[in-house]
Write an enzyme that holds these catalytic residues in place. Structure first.
Site, PDB file in Angstrom:
ATOM      1  N   GLN A 190      27.126  21.743  30.438  1.00  0.00           N
ATOM      2  CA  GLN A 190      25.717  22.119  30.446  1.00  0.00           C
ATOM      3  C   GLN A 190      24.997  21.359  29.332  1.00  0.00           C
ATOM      4  O   GLN A 190      25.549  21.180  28.259  1.00  0.00           O
ATOM      5  CB  GLN A 190      25.595  23.617  30.150  1.00  0.00           C
ATOM      6  CG  GLN A 190      26.329  24.499  31.125  1.00  0.00           C
ATOM      7  CD  GLN A 190      25.471  24.809  32.327  1.00  0.00           C
ATOM      8  OE1 GLN A 190      24.283  25.015  32.212  1.00  0.00           O
ATOM      9  NE2 GLN A 190      26.100  24.808  33.483  1.00  0.00           N
TER      10      GLN A 190
ATOM     11  N   ASP B 116      31.271  34.260  34.049  1.00  0.00           N
ATOM     12  CA  ASP B 116      30.500  33.050  34.367  1.00  0.00           C
ATOM     13  C   ASP B 116      30.799  32.680  35.821  1.00  0.00           C
ATOM     14  O   ASP B 116      31.840  33.049  36.362  1.00  0.00           O
ATOM     15  CB  ASP B 116      30.886  31.894  33.429  1.00  0.00           C
ATOM     16  CG  ASP B 116      29.784  30.854  33.298  1.00  0.00           C
ATOM     17  OD1 ASP B 116      29.091  30.831  32.260  1.00  0.00           O
ATOM     18  OD2 ASP B 116      29.614  30.060  34.251  1.00  0.00           O
TER      19      ASP B 116
ATOM     20  N   CYS C 263      16.059  31.659  27.325  1.00  0.00           N
ATOM     21  CA  CYS C 263      15.654  30.327  26.877  1.00  0.00           C
ATOM     22  C   CYS C 263      14.512  29.798  27.752  1.00  0.00           C
ATOM     23  O   CYS C 263      14.239  28.605  27.769  1.00  0.00           O
ATOM     24  CB  CYS C 263      16.840  29.366  26.873  1.00  0.00           C
ATOM     25  SG  CYS C 263      17.636  29.211  28.473  1.00  0.00           S
TER      26      CYS C 263
ATOM     27  N   ASP D  73      23.197  36.097  27.989  1.00  0.00           N
ATOM     28  CA  ASP D  73      22.624  34.815  27.531  1.00  0.00           C
ATOM     29  C   ASP D  73      22.542  33.858  28.721  1.00  0.00           C
ATOM     30  O   ASP D  73      23.311  32.900  28.823  1.00  0.00           O
ATOM     31  CB  ASP D  73      23.513  34.245  26.414  1.00  0.00           C
ATOM     32  CG  ASP D  73      22.950  32.947  25.834  1.00  0.00           C
ATOM     33  OD1 ASP D  73      21.766  32.640  26.068  1.00  0.00           O
ATOM     34  OD2 ASP D  73      23.707  32.236  25.142  1.00  0.00           O
TER      35      ASP D  73
HETATM   36  N1  SAH Z   1      26.102  31.827  26.464  1.00  0.00           N
HETATM   37  C1  SAH Z   1      26.443  30.423  26.483  1.00  0.00           C
HETATM   38  C2  SAH Z   1      25.404  29.575  27.168  1.00  0.00           C
HETATM   39  C3  SAH Z   1      25.087  29.984  28.571  1.00  0.00           C
HETATM   40  S1  SAH Z   1      24.659  28.645  29.569  1.00  0.00           S
HETATM   41  C4  SAH Z   1      26.685  29.933  25.051  1.00  0.00           C
HETATM   42  O1  SAH Z   1      26.315  30.607  24.099  1.00  0.00           O
HETATM   43  O2  SAH Z   1      27.251  28.846  24.895  1.00  0.00           O
HETATM   44  C5  SAH Z   1      24.515  29.393  31.091  1.00  0.00           C
HETATM   45  C6  SAH Z   1      25.825  29.674  31.793  1.00  0.00           C
HETATM   46  O3  SAH Z   1      25.508  30.511  32.896  1.00  0.00           O
HETATM   47  C7  SAH Z   1      26.531  28.464  32.377  1.00  0.00           C
HETATM   48  O4  SAH Z   1      27.859  28.436  31.913  1.00  0.00           O
HETATM   49  C8  SAH Z   1      26.500  28.664  33.902  1.00  0.00           C
HETATM   50  O5  SAH Z   1      27.707  28.281  34.529  1.00  0.00           O
HETATM   51  C9  SAH Z   1      26.324  30.149  33.991  1.00  0.00           C
HETATM   52  N2  SAH Z   1      25.619  30.658  35.178  1.00  0.00           N
HETATM   53  C10 SAH Z   1      24.495  30.198  35.764  1.00  0.00           C
HETATM   54  N3  SAH Z   1      24.119  31.015  36.766  1.00  0.00           N
HETATM   55  C11 SAH Z   1      25.031  32.007  36.832  1.00  0.00           C
HETATM   56  C12 SAH Z   1      25.177  33.176  37.626  1.00  0.00           C
HETATM   57  N4  SAH Z   1      24.293  33.469  38.583  1.00  0.00           N
HETATM   58  N5  SAH Z   1      26.212  33.994  37.382  1.00  0.00           N
HETATM   59  C13 SAH Z   1      27.114  33.720  36.416  1.00  0.00           C
HETATM   60  N6  SAH Z   1      27.014  32.643  35.622  1.00  0.00           N
HETATM   61  C14 SAH Z   1      25.990  31.791  35.821  1.00  0.00           C
END
Ligand code: SAH
Length: 406
Positions: free
Chosen positions: A211, A261, A348, A308
């Site tokens: 990401q 995730d 975000c 998050d």
């Molecule tokens: N909390 C993380 C950053 C999150 S980035 C940190 O602190 O590093 C967003 C994440 O959400 C990504 O890994 C992506 O794979 C996941 N994601 C996106 N849509 C999703 C969904 N509908 N259900 C579960 N995970 C999801």
């Protein structure tokens, strides 16, 4: 050049981009962007504006406002890179800006793991550079910066002397500037994984398939302060965990952690990141909305739930749908808390005001008959400074809430 316009005294003259009357106010207040509809197209020879090249920006009265690079085909037609007639744009200005940016990070960070350049906030509009020790990951979001690629690489080599400089130019924002997407090494090679050291823990994150640049440095300060406050927590659920940035730190502090995730590679990396730090994190793969419902059906409880997510609101028009999604995910998270639990809720999405996130959390609480107290709130880590005149640079919100039964 339009001969009728006064020229600016520099060693080189640039085509003049003249603004319409009153359209110099935002730039005068410190903003760096010029929108295409603000240009006086009668006094500006649009055909002379070099795509991605430098221009001299002037008010309708011919007052020099700054040097900018331009993209006549983009809604943001120009971005100011220097406000001083004596600071002409070019390689030495980039080196200067990089040095100033580095000084800020070196002041606040003991180790070289941070965002080195945060675009507009570091007066390098359209440029993001994240530092992972000897590897720099660069993201360019504007044609004018793409044209400066060689100067950027040379500047980074001079100021940082890294082993690898990787362009991770694959973000959707590049479409708006008519830029192609690619990932390539300018110096060294494209490492498969990046190594990050954060608060005494070592993480690895995928680069090419990861990401953003591979890691979310913007949350580092919130992870530290919120998890510090949540110390002693028994069970922690890290929702939208990516490679376990929050979850692994919670596990190191003694919690029993489950990461959620939708990405299998992200969860595999989270598991390995746990092992790397001598702790175990469990994982649940799936859509977070579904997994949280399943966990509720299984009567699971967590003392702390961290939410998050990726930006649910990417464009302003998505706001109503996005706000509903924030409320829903926070409600699902709250359902998993015991009678006295903690919710870490983040967003975000620039288009979501902090008050709107709080409002969603509160509404979720009312719906479930819970009492919500905001214990702490946070924004971006110091390596993601905000520009006071550019609201778009301030996007991250994080709240630590205590949730009890009514
Ligand atoms: N909390 C993380 C950053 C999150 S980035 C940190 O602190 O590093 C967003 C994440 O959400 C990504 O890994 C992506 O794979 C996941 N994601 C996106 N849509 C999703 C969904 N509908 N259900 C579960 N995970 C999801």
């Amino acid at each position: 050049m339009n001969d009728s316009l006064p020229s600016v005294v520099t060693s080189q003259t640039y085509p003049v981009l003249r603004l319409k009357p009153h359209e110099d106010r935002r730039v005068g207040a410190g903003h760096l962007w010029i929108f295409s509809n603000e240009i006086d197209t009668k006094q500006t020879r649009m055909a002379d504006l070099p795509p991605g090249g430098f221009v001299s920006v002037q008010s309708d009265r011919g007052k020099f406002l700054g040097f900018a690079y331009c993209n006549p085909h983009s809604l943001i037609a120009a971005r100011i890179i220097s406000r001083h007639a004596a600071f002409a744009p070019g390689p030495s200005l980039i080196v200067h800006r990089l040095r100033v940016a580095l000084a800020l990070r070196e002041r606040f960070y003991a180790a070289p793991y941070y965002r080195l350049v945060h675009g507009e906030s570091d007066e390098l509009p359209g440029l993001v550079v994240d530092r992972f020790g000897d590897t720099l990951v660069v993201q360019i979001g504007a044609l004018g910066m793409e044209v400066q690629k060689e100067a950027i690489v040379a500047g980074l080599e001079k100021v940082i002397k890294p082993k690898n400089i990787v362009f991770k130019n694959d973000s959707g924002a590049r479409d708006l500037e008519g830029l192609p997407k690619y990932v390539e090494a300018a110096i060294g090679d494209v490492p498969e994984e990046l190594e990050i050291i954060e608060d005494g823990a070592t993480f690895r994150a995928p680069l090419a398939t990861g990401q953003k640049t591979g890691w979310f440095y913007d949350q580092a300060a919130n992870r530290r302060s919120f998890l510090g406050l949540a110390k002693g927590a028994g069970r922690v659920l890290d929702v939208f965990s990516y490679v376990g940035g929050w979850g692994v730190q919670a596990a190191r502090a003694g919690a029993e952690v489950v990461c959620v995730d939708s990405s299998a590679p992200a969860l595999e990396a989270a598991t390995r990141n746990g092992e790397r730090n001598g702790v175990t994190v469990q994982t649940r793969k799936g859509d977070a909305f579904d997994v949280l419902e399943q966990l509720h059906a299984e009567r699971e409880k967590f003392d702390v739930v961290i939410v998050d997510p990726p930006a649910f609101i990417k464009r302003r028009k998505d706001a109503p749908k996005g706000e509903a999604a924030y409320k829903r995910i926070n409600q699902l998270a709250m359902q998993l808390l015991p009678r006295d639990g903690l919710l870490v809720s983040c967003s975000c999405s620039y288009h979501l005001e902090p008050s709107a996130l709080i409002d969603g959390i509160q509404k979720a609480g009312r719906h479930l008959g819970r009492f919500v107290q905001v214990i702490a709130n946070g924004g971006q880590s110091p390596d993601h400074p905000t520009h006071p005149a550019i609201p778009e640079t301030r996007y991250l919100k994080a709240f630590l809430c205590r949730v009890t039964h009514d």
